[in-house]
Design a protein around this motif. Structure first.
Motif, PDB file in Angstrom:
ATOM      1  N   HIS A   1       0.858  -1.188   0.000  1.00  0.00           N
ATOM      2  CA  HIS A   1       0.000   0.000   0.000  1.00  0.00           C
ATOM      3  C   HIS A   1       0.886   1.227   0.000  1.00  0.00           C
ATOM      4  CE1 HIS A   1      -3.526  -2.404   0.910  1.00  0.00           C
ATOM      5  NE2 HIS A   1      -2.825  -3.012   1.860  1.00  0.00           N
ATOM      6  N   ASN A   2       0.776   2.050  -1.000  1.00  0.00           N
ATOM      7  CA  ASN A   2       1.534   3.296  -0.976  1.00  0.00           C
ATOM      8  C   ASN A   2       0.887   4.327  -1.893  1.00  0.00           C
ATOM      9  OD1 ASN A   2       2.834   3.103  -3.695  1.00  0.00           O
ATOM     10  ND2 ASN A   2       3.788   1.285  -2.763  1.00  0.00           N
ATOM     11  N   PHE A   3       1.370   5.561  -1.781  1.00  0.00           N
ATOM     12  CA  PHE A   3       0.774   6.700  -2.481  1.00  0.00           C
ATOM     13  C   PHE A   3       0.843   6.529  -3.999  1.00  0.00           C
ATOM     14  CE2 PHE A   3       0.996  11.083  -4.129  1.00  0.00           C
ATOM     15  CZ  PHE A   3      -0.123  11.643  -3.528  1.00  0.00           C
ATOM     16  N   VAL A   4       1.951   6.008  -4.508  1.00  0.00           N
ATOM     17  CA  VAL A   4       2.104   5.878  -5.966  1.00  0.00           C
ATOM     18  C   VAL A   4       1.055   4.925  -6.516  1.00  0.00           C
ATOM     19  CG1 VAL A   4       3.631   5.070  -7.801  1.00  0.00           C
ATOM     20  CG2 VAL A   4       4.560   6.466  -5.948  1.00  0.00           C
ATOM     21  N   ARG A   5       0.904   3.788  -5.866  1.00  0.00           N
ATOM     22  CA  ARG A   5      -0.067   2.799  -6.357  1.00  0.00           C
ATOM     23  C   ARG A   5      -1.497   3.327  -6.222  1.00  0.00           C
ATOM     24  NH1 ARG A   5       1.137  -2.858  -6.616  1.00  0.00           N
ATOM     25  NH2 ARG A   5      -0.367  -3.266  -4.977  1.00  0.00           N
ATOM     26  N   THR A   6      -1.757   4.057  -5.132  1.00  0.00           N
ATOM     27  CA  THR A   6      -3.095   4.641  -4.973  1.00  0.00           C
ATOM     28  C   THR A   6      -3.371   5.664  -6.068  1.00  0.00           C
ATOM     29  OG1 THR A   6      -2.979   4.329  -2.587  1.00  0.00           O
ATOM     30  CG2 THR A   6      -4.589   5.929  -3.377  1.00  0.00           C
ATOM     31  N   MET A   7      -2.408   6.531  -6.367  1.00  0.00           N
ATOM     32  CA  MET A   7      -2.602   7.555  -7.394  1.00  0.00           C
ATOM     33  C   MET A   7      -2.751   6.933  -8.783  1.00  0.00           C
ATOM     34  SD  MET A   7      -2.987  10.501  -6.191  1.00  0.00           S
ATOM     35  CE  MET A   7      -3.547  10.216  -4.536  1.00  0.00           C
ATOM     36  N   LEU A   8      -2.017   5.861  -9.059  1.00  0.00           N
ATOM     37  CA  LEU A   8      -2.159   5.201 -10.365  1.00  0.00           C
ATOM     38  C   LEU A   8      -3.579   4.664 -10.535  1.00  0.00           C
ATOM     39  CD1 LEU A   8       1.250   3.287 -10.674  1.00  0.00           C
ATOM     40  CD2 LEU A   8       0.521   5.325 -11.956  1.00  0.00           C
ATOM     41  N   ARG A   9      -4.126   4.128  -9.438  1.00  0.00           N
ATOM     42  CA  ARG A   9      -5.499   3.609  -9.507  1.00  0.00           C
ATOM     43  C   ARG A   9      -6.505   4.747  -9.670  1.00  0.00           C
ATOM     44  NH1 ARG A   9      -8.701   3.136  -5.299  1.00  0.00           N
ATOM     45  NH2 ARG A   9      -6.996   3.110  -3.801  1.00  0.00           N
ATOM     46  N   LEU A  10      -6.376   5.785  -8.826  1.00  0.00           N
ATOM     47  CA  LEU A  10      -7.332   6.893  -8.889  1.00  0.00           C
ATOM     48  C   LEU A  10      -7.203   7.654 -10.207  1.00  0.00           C
ATOM     49  CD1 LEU A  10      -7.118   8.323  -5.238  1.00  0.00           C
ATOM     50  CD2 LEU A  10      -8.825   6.784  -6.220  1.00  0.00           C
TER      51      LEU A  10
ATOM     52  N   PHE B   1       3.905  15.523  -5.963  1.00  0.00           N
ATOM     53  CA  PHE B   1       4.226  14.112  -6.199  1.00  0.00           C
ATOM     54  C   PHE B   1       3.141  13.475  -7.082  1.00  0.00           C
ATOM     55  CE2 PHE B   1       5.172   9.815  -3.930  1.00  0.00           C
ATOM     56  CZ  PHE B   1       6.088   9.471  -4.911  1.00  0.00           C
ATOM     57  N   ALA B   2       1.882  13.769  -6.768  1.00  0.00           N
ATOM     58  CA  ALA B   2       0.778  13.202  -7.558  1.00  0.00           C
ATOM     59  C   ALA B   2       0.884  13.660  -9.020  1.00  0.00           C
ATOM     60  CB  ALA B   2      -0.562  13.624  -6.951  1.00  0.00           C
ATOM     61  N   GLU B   3       1.187  14.935  -9.230  1.00  0.00           N
ATOM     62  CA  GLU B   3       1.303  15.427 -10.617  1.00  0.00           C
ATOM     63  C   GLU B   3       2.422  14.705 -11.359  1.00  0.00           C
ATOM     64  OE1 GLU B   3       1.643  19.705 -10.750  1.00  0.00           O
ATOM     65  OE2 GLU B   3      -0.553  19.918 -10.760  1.00  0.00           O
ATOM     66  N   ALA B   4       3.540  14.495 -10.661  1.00  0.00           N
ATOM     67  CA  ALA B   4       4.676  13.794 -11.292  1.00  0.00           C
ATOM     68  C   ALA B   4       4.295  12.345 -11.613  1.00  0.00           C
ATOM     69  CB  ALA B   4       5.890  13.837 -10.368  1.00  0.00           C
ATOM     70  N   ILE B   5       3.497  11.728 -10.756  1.00  0.00           N
ATOM     71  CA  ILE B   5       3.047  10.343 -11.009  1.00  0.00           C
ATOM     72  C   ILE B   5       2.175  10.307 -12.264  1.00  0.00           C
ATOM     73  CG2 ILE B   5       1.627   8.447 -10.115  1.00  0.00           C
ATOM     74  CD1 ILE B   5       2.513   9.487  -7.234  1.00  0.00           C
ATOM     75  N   PHE B   6       1.206  11.232 -12.352  1.00  0.00           N
ATOM     76  CA  PHE B   6       0.305  11.240 -13.517  1.00  0.00           C
ATOM     77  C   PHE B   6       1.091  11.525 -14.794  1.00  0.00           C
ATOM     78  CE2 PHE B   6      -3.257  12.674 -10.426  1.00  0.00           C
ATOM     79  CZ  PHE B   6      -3.445  11.348 -10.045  1.00  0.00           C
ATOM     80  N   GLU B   7       2.023  12.455 -14.690  1.00  0.00           N
ATOM     81  CA  GLU B   7       2.827  12.792 -15.871  1.00  0.00           C
ATOM     82  C   GLU B   7       3.667  11.579 -16.293  1.00  0.00           C
ATOM     83  OE1 GLU B   7       5.147  16.391 -15.340  1.00  0.00           O
ATOM     84  OE2 GLU B   7       6.402  15.751 -17.029  1.00  0.00           O
ATOM     85  N   GLY B   8       4.334  10.973 -15.315  1.00  0.00           N
ATOM     86  CA  GLY B   8       5.214   9.840 -15.628  1.00  0.00           C
ATOM     87  C   GLY B   8       4.471   8.641 -16.182  1.00  0.00           C
ATOM     88  N   ALA B   9       3.210   8.497 -15.759  1.00  0.00           N
ATOM     89  CA  ALA B   9       2.420   7.346 -16.209  1.00  0.00           C
ATOM     90  C   ALA B   9       1.536   7.684 -17.402  1.00  0.00           C
ATOM     91  CB  ALA B   9       1.555   6.840 -15.055  1.00  0.00           C
ATOM     92  N   GLY B  10       1.599   8.962 -17.842  1.00  0.00           N
ATOM     93  CA  GLY B  10       0.777   9.362 -18.987  1.00  0.00           C
ATOM     94  C   GLY B  10      -0.712   9.339 -18.689  1.00  0.00           C
ATOM     95  N   LEU B  11      -1.091   9.650 -17.446  1.00  0.00           N
ATOM     96  CA  LEU B  11      -2.507   9.645 -17.067  1.00  0.00           C
ATOM     97  C   LEU B  11      -3.067  11.059 -17.156  1.00  0.00           C
ATOM     98  CD1 LEU B  11      -2.392   7.275 -13.951  1.00  0.00           C
ATOM     99  CD2 LEU B  11      -3.507   6.808 -16.147  1.00  0.00           C
ATOM    100  N   ASP B  12      -4.227  11.182 -17.754  1.00  0.00           N
ATOM    101  CA  ASP B  12      -4.842  12.487 -17.951  1.00  0.00           C
ATOM    102  C   ASP B  12      -5.744  12.798 -16.757  1.00  0.00           C
ATOM    103  OD1 ASP B  12      -5.610  14.812 -19.078  1.00  0.00           O
ATOM    104  OD2 ASP B  12      -6.991  13.922 -20.542  1.00  0.00           O
ATOM    105  N   CYS B  13      -5.128  13.176 -15.660  1.00  0.00           N
ATOM    106  CA  CYS B  13      -5.882  13.437 -14.429  1.00  0.00           C
ATOM    107  C   CYS B  13      -5.326  14.710 -13.790  1.00  0.00           C
ATOM    108  CB  CYS B  13      -5.727  12.238 -13.481  1.00  0.00           C
ATOM    109  SG  CYS B  13      -6.645  12.408 -11.947  1.00  0.00           S
ATOM    110  N   ARG B  14      -6.231  15.640 -13.432  1.00  0.00           N
ATOM    111  CA  ARG B  14      -5.804  16.891 -12.792  1.00  0.00           C
ATOM    112  C   ARG B  14      -5.612  16.685 -11.294  1.00  0.00           C
ATOM    113  NH1 ARG B  14     -10.027  18.303 -15.692  1.00  0.00           N
ATOM    114  NH2 ARG B  14     -11.358  18.363 -13.842  1.00  0.00           N
ATOM    115  N   VAL B  15      -4.730  17.487 -10.721  1.00  0.00           N
ATOM    116  CA  VAL B  15      -4.548  17.490  -9.269  1.00  0.00           C
ATOM    117  C   VAL B  15      -5.179  18.757  -8.707  1.00  0.00           C
ATOM    118  CG1 VAL B  15      -2.872  17.620  -7.393  1.00  0.00           C
ATOM    119  CG2 VAL B  15      -2.458  16.088  -9.328  1.00  0.00           C
TER     120      VAL B  15
END
Ligand SMILES: NC(=O)c1ccc[n+]([C@@H]2O[C@H](COP(=O)([O-])OP(=O)(O)OC[C@H]3O[C@@H](n4cnc5c(N)ncnc54)[C@H](OP(=O)(O)O)[C@@H]3O)[C@@H](O)[C@H]2O)c1
Length: 281
Positions: free
Chosen positions: A158-167, A220-234
């Motif tokens: 359980h960690n923030f990166v995995r949670t953000m990838l899911r959300l 951190f969340a923005e960097a995760i979305f950017e790195g994973a190519g996810l189109d999600c606003r923070v």
């Protein structure tokens, strides 16, 4: 300065290394990084550290104690339960009689210093979890490296990166706290730095090992979305708006005033984690 016990650890040919909490995110990374040693990796089912070690467990050359109560908000409801694991469990791990790495947290600090925390700064935990980790430091005994780190994440658990990838895959926007500053630390980097620390004859005592650089959870969340190519606003919100049960330090950047191994930048850790998860864009 070199301690005699740490010297024998460095010179020994094949060291026996016992890892508690081996199925946790840091435990799993340590199992990988210490793979050339004779590793005994114990899950909670193998040894519930609230109790003394199983009688058939041989004393190793080194203990890497990661087993812990890590539910920060849950500790507010059951501080005694958190203490049983984080204080009692650490005392039991120290009773094995071997040099031990006891992992601790930036949450031992109150976050009011205004500049990064170094090893000699006075702790003042705000939460039951932070208090249990601080008391756990004291329970680790005299043959201990107390390794404080922060905001851990990795490819498992359980960690923030995995949670953000899911959300980020489910939503257009996620509200994330933007008034806490810290060092998101990749468990693979912390495991490597741990190995460097203990096998370089570093003296026992407190060591701050956290990623270089600093950011807020929202950054951190923005960097995760950017790195994973996810189109999600923070949506940047305050700690008060988020309303977690346990208080957290506002600024808990950890730095070392000693000659501690240096960890890579948090963005490099994030890239490695996303690659390990197969989530990099
Ligand atoms: N996560 C962070 O952001 C962070 C930050 C700073 C410091 N730390 C510290 O770093 C260390 C490792 O954290 P982590 O993130 O790897 O935690 P984690 O992923 O939650 O792993 C902790 C492990 O401990 C096990 N455990 C819990 N209670 C136990 C017990 N009574 N007996 C034996 N094992 C037990 C858990 O097993 P179950 O899965 O069965 O519960 C889990 O496998 C901990 O000391 C933590 O306090 C963590």
């Amino acid at each position: 300065m070199e301690h005699p016990d740490t010297h024998s650890l460095v010179t020994r040919q094949r060291r026996s290394v016992l890892i508690t909490g081996a199925q946790g995110q840091l435990g799993a990374a340590l199992v990988d990084v210490f793979a050339t040693d004779a590793v005994t990796a114990l899950s909670r089912a193998d040894w519930d550290v609230r109790f003394p070690a199983p009688p058939d467990l041989a004393s190793p050359d080194l203990v890497l104690h990661t087993a812990a109560w890590t539910n920060v908000d849950g500790a507010e409801d059951d501080p005694q339960g958190a203490a049983e694991v984080n204080v009692g469990g650490t005392a039991h791990a120290a009773e094995l009689g071997a040099p031990i790495v006891a992992y601790s947290s930036d949450y031992v600090f109150d976050g009011r210093k205004g500049t990064p925390y170094v090893e000699s700064d006075s702790p003042n935990p705000l939460s039951a979890y932070g208090r249990s980790k601080l008391h756990g430091e004291a329970a680790a005994g005299e043959q201990a490296w107390i390794v404080r780190s922060s905001w851990l994440y990795g490819p498992t658990g359980h960690n923030f990166v995995r949670t953000m990838l899911r959300l980020g895959a489910e939503r257009d926007e996620v509200a994330v706290v933007d008034d806490q500053l810290g060092c998101p630390t990749y468990v693979g980097h912390l495991a490597s730095a741990t190995r460097e620390l203990v096998y370089s004859s570093a003296p026992f005592g407190i060591w701050h090992l956290a990623a270089a650089g600093e950011c807020t959870w929202a950054d951190f969340a923005e960097a995760i979305f950017e790195g994973a190519g996810l189109d999600c606003r923070v949506k940047r919100i305050t700690t008060a708006e988020f309303g977690a049960k346990a208080p957290r330090p506002a600024e808990s950047v950890l730095r070392s005033e000693k000659d501690a191994p240096e960890l890579p930048q948090w963005r490099d850790g994030l890239s490695e984690c996303l690659a390990a998860l197969g989530a990099a864009r």
